[in-house]
Scaffold this motif. Sequence first.
Motif, PDB file in Angstrom:
ATOM      1  N   LEU A 173      59.017 -79.393   3.540  1.00 39.22           N
ATOM      2  CA  LEU A 173      59.364 -80.685   4.132  1.00 39.22           C
ATOM      3  C   LEU A 173      59.310 -80.605   5.657  1.00 39.22           C
ATOM      4  CD1 LEU A 173      60.395 -83.530   3.454  1.00 39.22           C
ATOM      5  CD2 LEU A 173      62.703 -82.656   3.709  1.00 39.22           C
ATOM      6  N   PHE A 174      59.846 -79.513   6.184  1.00 40.74           N
ATOM      7  CA  PHE A 174      59.804 -79.305   7.626  1.00 40.74           C
ATOM      8  C   PHE A 174      58.369 -79.329   8.124  1.00 40.74           C
ATOM      9  CE2 PHE A 174      59.069 -76.128  10.979  1.00 40.74           C
ATOM     10  CZ  PHE A 174      59.836 -76.653  11.990  1.00 40.74           C
ATOM     11  N   ALA A 202      43.233 -92.942   7.532  1.00 40.05           N
ATOM     12  CA  ALA A 202      43.887 -92.304   6.391  1.00 40.05           C
ATOM     13  C   ALA A 202      42.915 -91.381   5.677  1.00 40.05           C
ATOM     14  CB  ALA A 202      44.413 -93.372   5.432  1.00 40.05           C
ATOM     15  N   ALA A 203      41.679 -91.853   5.476  1.00 41.24           N
ATOM     16  CA  ALA A 203      40.712 -91.035   4.741  1.00 41.24           C
ATOM     17  C   ALA A 203      40.398 -89.754   5.502  1.00 41.24           C
ATOM     18  CB  ALA A 203      39.439 -91.840   4.496  1.00 41.24           C
ATOM     19  N   LEU A 204      40.132 -89.879   6.801  1.00 40.55           N
ATOM     20  CA  LEU A 204      39.721 -88.687   7.555  1.00 40.55           C
ATOM     21  C   LEU A 204      40.871 -87.699   7.695  1.00 40.55           C
ATOM     22  CD1 LEU A 204      37.456 -90.288  10.265  1.00 40.55           C
ATOM     23  CD2 LEU A 204      36.772 -88.811   8.404  1.00 40.55           C
ATOM     24  N   LEU A 205      42.078 -88.205   7.941  1.00 37.79           N
ATOM     25  CA  LEU A 205      43.200 -87.274   8.065  1.00 37.79           C
ATOM     26  C   LEU A 205      43.512 -86.631   6.725  1.00 37.79           C
ATOM     27  CD1 LEU A 205      45.592 -89.038  10.563  1.00 37.79           C
ATOM     28  CD2 LEU A 205      44.024 -87.159  10.949  1.00 37.79           C
ATOM     29  N   SER A 206      43.291 -87.367   5.648  1.00 37.96           N
ATOM     30  CA  SER A 206      43.489 -86.769   4.339  1.00 37.96           C
ATOM     31  C   SER A 206      42.465 -85.661   4.120  1.00 37.96           C
ATOM     32  CB  SER A 206      43.369 -87.836   3.268  1.00 37.96           C
ATOM     33  OG  SER A 206      43.459 -87.271   1.996  1.00 37.96           O
ATOM     34  N   GLY A 214      49.762 -88.318  -1.818  1.00 30.32           N
ATOM     35  CA  GLY A 214      50.305 -87.552  -0.707  1.00 30.32           C
ATOM     36  C   GLY A 214      51.794 -87.318  -0.778  1.00 30.32           C
ATOM     37  N   PHE A 215      52.579 -88.283  -1.307  1.00 24.59           N
ATOM     38  CA  PHE A 215      54.010 -87.966  -1.333  1.00 24.59           C
ATOM     39  C   PHE A 215      54.721 -88.321  -2.628  1.00 24.59           C
ATOM     40  CE2 PHE A 215      53.617 -91.877   1.218  1.00 24.59           C
ATOM     41  CZ  PHE A 215      54.364 -92.745   0.448  1.00 24.59           C
ATOM     42  N   TRP A 216      54.036 -88.922  -3.560  1.00 27.01           N
ATOM     43  CA  TRP A 216      54.672 -89.140  -4.860  1.00 27.01           C
ATOM     44  C   TRP A 216      53.924 -88.272  -5.864  1.00 27.01           C
ATOM     45  CZ3 TRP A 216      53.854 -93.212  -8.996  1.00 27.01           C
ATOM     46  CH2 TRP A 216      54.950 -93.227  -9.863  1.00 27.01           C
ATOM     47  N   PRO A 263      49.622 -84.163   6.503  1.00 22.56           N
ATOM     48  CA  PRO A 263      50.586 -84.967   5.767  1.00 22.56           C
ATOM     49  C   PRO A 263      50.804 -86.301   6.462  1.00 22.56           C
ATOM     50  CG  PRO A 263      51.710 -83.209   6.963  1.00 22.56           C
ATOM     51  CD  PRO A 263      50.225 -83.009   7.144  1.00 22.56           C
ATOM     52  N   PRO A 264      51.187 -87.336   5.797  1.00 19.45           N
ATOM     53  CA  PRO A 264      51.579 -87.433   4.384  1.00 19.45           C
ATOM     54  C   PRO A 264      50.432 -87.847   3.483  1.00 19.45           C
ATOM     55  CG  PRO A 264      52.111 -89.473   5.466  1.00 19.45           C
ATOM     56  CD  PRO A 264      51.343 -88.650   6.458  1.00 19.45           C
TER      57      PRO A 264
END
Lengths: 503, 488
Positions: free
Chosen positions: A139-140, B381-385, B468-470, B390-391
């Motif tokens: 998380l950090f 969003a696409a490129l950073l993914s 990314g986060f779920w 994150p996220p």
Amino acid sequence: MIFGLHPLLLVTFLPLIGFFIILFLKAEQKNAIRWTALLTSLATFGVSLAMLALFDPARGDLQLVYRTSWLRVGGISIDFYLGVDGLSILLVMLTTFLTPIAILSTWSAVEERVKGFMAFFLLLETGMIGVFLALDLVLFYIFWEFTLVPMYFLIGVWGGERRVYAAVKFFLFTMFGSLLMLLAILVMGLQVGSFAWNDLLAQRQLFAQTQLWLFLAFALAFAIKVPMFPLHTWLPDAHVEAPTAGSVILAGVLLKMGGYGFLRFNLPLFPEASLQAAPYMAVLAVIGILYGAAVSLMQKDVKKLVAYSSVSHLGFVMLGIFALTQQGLAGGVLQMINHGLSTGALFLIVGMLYERRHTREMSAYGGIWKVMPILGALTLIVMLSSAGLPGLNGFVGEFTILLGAFGSQVLNSPYFAGAATIGVILAAVYLLVMFERVFLGPVRVEANLSLKDLNAREVITLVPLLVLIFWIGLYPAPFFNLINPSVERLVSLVQGAAMLAIH
Amino acid sequence: MSSAFTPEMWRSIFPEIGLLILAIVLLVFDLIWLKQPQMRARWLGWMTSIGIVLIMGISAGISMPQGQGSVEWGGMLRFDAAGFVFRMIFMSAAALTALFASQFEALKKRGEFYALLLISTLGMNLMASAADLILLFLAIETTSLPLYVMAGFLTRDDRSVEAGIKYFLFGAITSAVMLYGFSLIYGLTGTTQIYELRSAFQAGNLPVGLAELVIVLVLVGFGFKISAAPFHFWAPDVYSGAPTPVAGFLSTASKAAGFAVLLRVLQIAFAGQGSLWTVLIAVLATASMLIGNYLALAQRSIKRLLAYSSIAHAGYILIGVAADSELGTLSVIYYLIAYLVTNLAAFGIVNLIESRVGSDEISALAGLNRRSAGLGLAMLAALLSLGGIPPFAGFFAKLLVFAAAVERGLIWLVLVGVFNAVVGLYYYLNVLKVIYLHPPVEEKEVFPPTPAWRIALWVCLAGILLIGFWFAPWYSLAQAATSAIWIY
């Protein structure tokens, strides 16, 4: 609980709510956007005050813990795990305190693409608070990386002429260090079977054999962020090109993430390696102090001067941390706060000058006190605070650090503190010279005669900082009371490891 | 095995039957009812996509395998969770590609394009569940032949034709090499059943070096499908020449199909030779990451850049394969899911820009965020993914892949991955720089994309964020597939 929500969750994610509100506003509604951002950040500050009220300063352990399982990877739980202790609480407060000030400072400075600016700013706030509160290492890391993106855009879109170069350099430097840290996190987490900070701490003998490598991987990420000599080269570029509010947050909070990382992770998780590395880190810290000060002396650009002075001041913080004594560490934490206040204020002042004259060359100024007496008086105080005048905050921090470094058994040499003291003198020199060139003497440039003094909004942005500068300078006890219990725990932990290493 | 048909047999190939029927229905509609080109342009993409989604829904209801899985159709098909999850991946990619294609002038009116897309997906489905080398080879060919045609679909465009021919030649040669490997396997062991090969190999009696030779030969074929170096030479030319939606499909679904086969064959048939092929895979991974990332640095066309980036991503995913562990397999599947939505979104946006500006140079993206803030954010969003920040989805995928390798002590491989990730980030940032920080080349321009394109992009973006986060649902999908592959 605040409104039925955990205070740490609320303080972390409140800025995100402002972010979503701003997304739904039209780009033309500039004032609505500004007010949304300001009110959100003020509300966040309010919540952080509530957090402070719930915090018990007598305890040195983690408090207000929020922990819920997020995901299990190969039998290892990654938790959504937040908590606060004496090492982090002041840094969280500093973040929530500086953000509204920085937002207020952009009121007239940022006219283009206000929506994007404010949106990124609030995202950045969530990221920074998350970094200081997260106790699960994954998380950090997520929060740590998350701060890069908004900062990249704040520098890259709203920055100065060489902004693109500065933004990319900032991003890649930080990313390089943090990916090695990710590797170290994975190595530790998979060995211990948990990514939670206190589980790792409890079972650190499992990775004790490789701890020097792990220490180095973490230290690289944090040293780039601080930045320590010789990894500081991204900082002057980023600072000079960033917009004022960006510089304030960069100097005030983002750099502290590095120092905080050393305190939270390097010292407790790898105490033997910390002891081993302490003299080398202290040498780098002292070189940073002297080098930063020497380079500051040579600057013609005010903002560059302040940027290099950050390298010097953060050298003090690192010296305090790697003195590994109670005083050194407590002074280091306090000095991080001090630096955030003083340097933040200096960047605000540079921004105010730049907004009026659109230059940062010292030669373009001179005699400004005569035209802008309010600014002159406020700058004098801030400048003296940064130079470490007794009675103001900088003195308290630097003095405690120097005491700690003198008394340090790990460093076991008075030369570290002695050399650092030269840095204090040099700081007085370059700051006074800067003040003299900009504010004193006759008005040399005609354009300066018609400069308007600060308006009410600008005064409001500076006054809270000055209040704290005096408060910490005159009566630092409440701040040390918050810091000390946690620092004591940390010191006894590292000392314990030292005893074991000897026997 | 009994000669009578059991319900299990039909359930095991329900999605394929569905796809085949859908393809026929489409062709009939195309011929008989949809006379006007505008009508075809409007409905074909939707029909394909909705049809696939229906098939996916029904499959999830009736042909979800239980437990360990079983072998159906006389040992030809493995009916298990791995096959199911991969089918879902391919069909999602096909459904999204069909929607994206509606933004492409030369594709959207052509019923046969959508039919080819469906047939190719059918082949991939069979690839993912083949339990016999003969069916596997047929499935690979069923996948590839329509893809060759799709890559060269723009017969008036030399680059597209060149792409089709190049893809075909490379595919034919590597298939031949792989088939030679299969024939050696049959000669050595007397069986083509993947699930019997393991014991046949372990029984020993093999001439020295032949098992190694077989593995190398087979890897040539699979390496081509996943566009890993040194079998990657086709990728940049094909991606930049082929119609953009096809390039997106090639880089996601076709790559995923390659990995599905790679995982099953390596973990099942060659489970005993782990020490040998992990080294080979690690070398392929290193080569792919290095070649992909360093050549991407020099690209000026966004499609070629994405092509090299896709080679590099094959390298990252191979790290998970090289780990030769349950976590490794799981990370590969998770990565493929994350990469699917991410890369489809990137190609989708490139597709739109290309159709408006008429160029696939990176400079055509200049100032995109000022021309359309939403598109700028989507590309961000696409490129950073892709860069693993994150996220977004790509971060967690990279984390899992690296974790798998660390778990197995492959620290050096992770170090290579880490350094490459920084290089990768550099060129993704360069594109973002052009989008956000460069002034737009021409005046403010509005993009009115088709509703179909819009929905597909929204789905991809939701995926990039949710994956990314779920994590839980995707993770449990990947977990289910993994435990079906790791039965030994």
